[in-house]
Scaffold this active site. Structure first.
Site, PDB file in Angstrom:
ATOM      1  CB  SER A 112      -6.318   2.896   1.003  1.00 16.64           C
ATOM      2  OG  SER A 112      -6.361   3.855   2.044  1.00 16.64           O
TER       3      SER A 112
ATOM      4  CG  HIS B  81      -3.476   6.408  -0.642  1.00 20.88           C
ATOM      5  ND1 HIS B  81      -3.193   5.975   0.643  1.00 20.88           N
ATOM      6  CD2 HIS B  81      -4.773   6.802  -0.615  1.00 20.88           C
ATOM      7  CE1 HIS B  81      -4.270   6.095   1.396  1.00 20.88           C
ATOM      8  NE2 HIS B  81      -5.239   6.589   0.651  1.00 20.88           N
ATOM      9  CG  ASN B  82       0.059   4.447   2.387  1.00 22.79           C
ATOM     10  OD1 ASN B  82      -1.073   4.471   1.927  1.00 22.79           O
ATOM     11  ND2 ASN B  82       0.476   3.489   3.182  1.00 22.79           N
TER      12      ASN B  82
ATOM     13  CD  GLU C  64      -2.273   7.180   5.344  1.00 24.00           C
ATOM     14  OE1 GLU C  64      -2.941   6.549   4.502  1.00 24.00           O
ATOM     15  OE2 GLU C  64      -1.648   6.613   6.268  1.00 24.00           O
TER      16      GLU C  64
END
Ligand code: 6PG
Length: 474
Positions: free
Chosen positions: A129, A186-187, A190
């Site tokens: 990332s 994580h995304n 996000e």
């Protein structure tokens, strides 16, 4: 012949920058691309940054790697990744490693890892990332795969990763698909973070009546406090930007339809399968989806809205800051819950605190806040939810009046705030003494004899709804 310590194939911007990062750190790197022009361009433009060994065929590329070979593939997730694996795997030997640095679905990574393991090749699904800048200057790196492969790869990856307080933003996440799973979540976080920021902007604009440039200042101020993060920082930049062609705020000339490549959706699909409530991430995915339905929005434009349009509350921006912080805690709590559920389901033994540590720098969601999450897991590594950590519980308690006010204001003036609303509902659901799920159970038992459990006795029960309504043990 000079050998390369590692090789990168797929030299679009992420692959190219990763190769440059490796070379800049003194690691001779073999470079290869399907169309040779890209390889040539990379060496011509950046050849003086380190040692690049360009290769025009897969065979020459593989031959230039020291053993065990470390081969990084940076191509589109899905079929292109399989095609590249099929092309290179026959050229490798037992003990060699293929590192997939794309945004692959963790289930694909598990499949590929299992297939290559049979041939003695380590397949290392690795979340990376930080976008193109991160790849070049130091990303956050989330490698999965075998512990053995991490021994050979870890030092290199840690070398090129971002550092926070001297600690690299890279660690071995866990076996097979663990790295890509964590990158997926994580995304998802996000998406949630971005949606909450977008709602904050919308409310500051339409409820408090501020102009984009003024809102940019609000975000700049927030970025000096507990909300300090990359996403808040770039939000201020985007809001302060003026469109050169029209002189209008940039944000007013951009089509309001958000795109998505799929990782947020995967996070929600996976959460559904695991039975993990991630409403904040789901609403963020749906908000992008709603924005893209131009026909639906056009058809609905004349539906009646409320008569009240703005609030004259000088403290409103502070309330939004609190709502944003509280909702952000919920977003991360939901994401980490999913990581822990995935880890349990697939036997990955993921160290949640270590994930917070490697997200502190390099990645899109990097934030001061991650230190707090790490501290929460240090204090109680097996906590079922971050919400009950002392610091977060106090912050939520302190924020809750403002949070409720912001959600109520949004509803009153007709500004959609699905992220804030669902985060608050999650908070209230978790702290509720009793949920109406008891009634849902009663309904299920009534129409389908699905049975229910009682608060006062073990076992499953069914009421004879169509008969004399006595209760029977199921
Ligand atoms: C990162 C980003 C990166 C990519 C997103 C964008 O961590 O560097 O998450 O992976 O920019 O996938 O996703 P959408 O196109 O779905 O918004």
């Amino acid at each position: 012949m000079e050998t390369a310590r590692i090789g990168v194939t797929g030299l679009a911007v992420m692959g190219r920058n990763l190769a440059r990062n490796l070379a800049r750190h003194g690691h001779p790197v073999a470079v290869h691309n399907r169309t040779a022009a890209r390889t040539k361009a990379l060496v011509e433009e950046f050849g003086d940054e380190g040692t690049f060994l360009p290769a025009d065929t897969p065979e020459r590329f593989v031959a230039s790697l020291e053993r065990p070979r470390r081969l990084v593939i940076m191509v589109k997730a899905g079929a292109p990744t399989d095609a590249v694996i099929d092309e290179f795997a026959p050229l490798l030997e037992p003990g060699d490693m293929i590192v997939d640095g794309g945004n692959a679905h963790f289930a694909d990574t598990r499949r590929r890892e299992a297939a290559l393991r049979e041939r003695g090749i380590h397949f290392v699904g690795t979340g990376i990332s930080g976008g193109e800048e991160g790849a070049l200057h130091g990303p956050s790196i989330m490698p999965g795969g075998s512990a053995e492969s991490y021994e050979a790869l870890g030092p290199l990856l840690e070398d090129i990763a971002a550092k926070v307080d001297g600690t690299p933003c890279c660690t071995h996440v866990g076996p097979d698909g663990a790295g890509h799973f964590v990158k997926m979540v994580h995304n998802g976080i996000e998406y949630s973070d971005m949606q909450l920021i977008a709602e904050s902007y919308d409310l500051l604009r339409h409820a408090a009546g501020l102009a984009p440039a003024e809102i940019a200042e609000v975000f700049r101020t927030w970025n000096t406090g507990r909300l300090e993060s990359y996403l808040i920082e770039i939000t201020a930049e985007v809001l302060a930007h003026t469109d050169a062609a029209t002189g209008k705020p940039f944000v007013d000339v951009v089509l309001d339809q958000a795109e998505q490549k799929g990782t947020g959706r995967w996070t929600v699909q996976t959460a559904l399968d695991l039975g993990v409530p991630v409403g904040g991430i789901a609403e963020a995915v749906f908000a992008r989806s709603v924005s893209g339905h131009a026909d639906l929005r056009e058809a609905s434009r004349n539906l009646p809205g409320p008569s009240r349009t703005a609030v004259a509350d000088s403290g409103f921006a502070d309330k939004v800051e609190k709502a944003l912080y509280a909702s952000k805690i919920v977003a991360y709590a939901q994401g980490f819950h999913e990581i822990q559920a995935g880890s349990a389901e697939y036997g990955w033994d993921i160290d949640a605190g270590a994930m917070a540590t490697i997200w502190r720098g390099g990645c899109i969601i990097r934030a001061r806040f991650l230190d707090r999450i790490r501290a929460a897991y240090d204090a109680d590594p097996s906590t079922p939810t971050l919400l009950t950590d002392d610091h977060f519980a106090e912050a939520l308690g302190d924020a809750q009046d403002a949070w409720r006010d912001v959600v109520a204001t949004a509803a009153r003036i007709g500004v959609p705030a699905p992220g804030f609303s669902t985060a608050l509902a999650y908070y209230d659901s978790l702290r509720a003494d009793r949920l109406p799920a008891a009634l849902t159970q009663g309904q299920r038992d009534f129409f389908g004899a699905h049975t229910y459990r009682r608060v006062d006795r073990d076992g499953s029960f069914h009421t004879l709804w169509g008969g004399d309504r006595t209760e029977v043990q199921a």
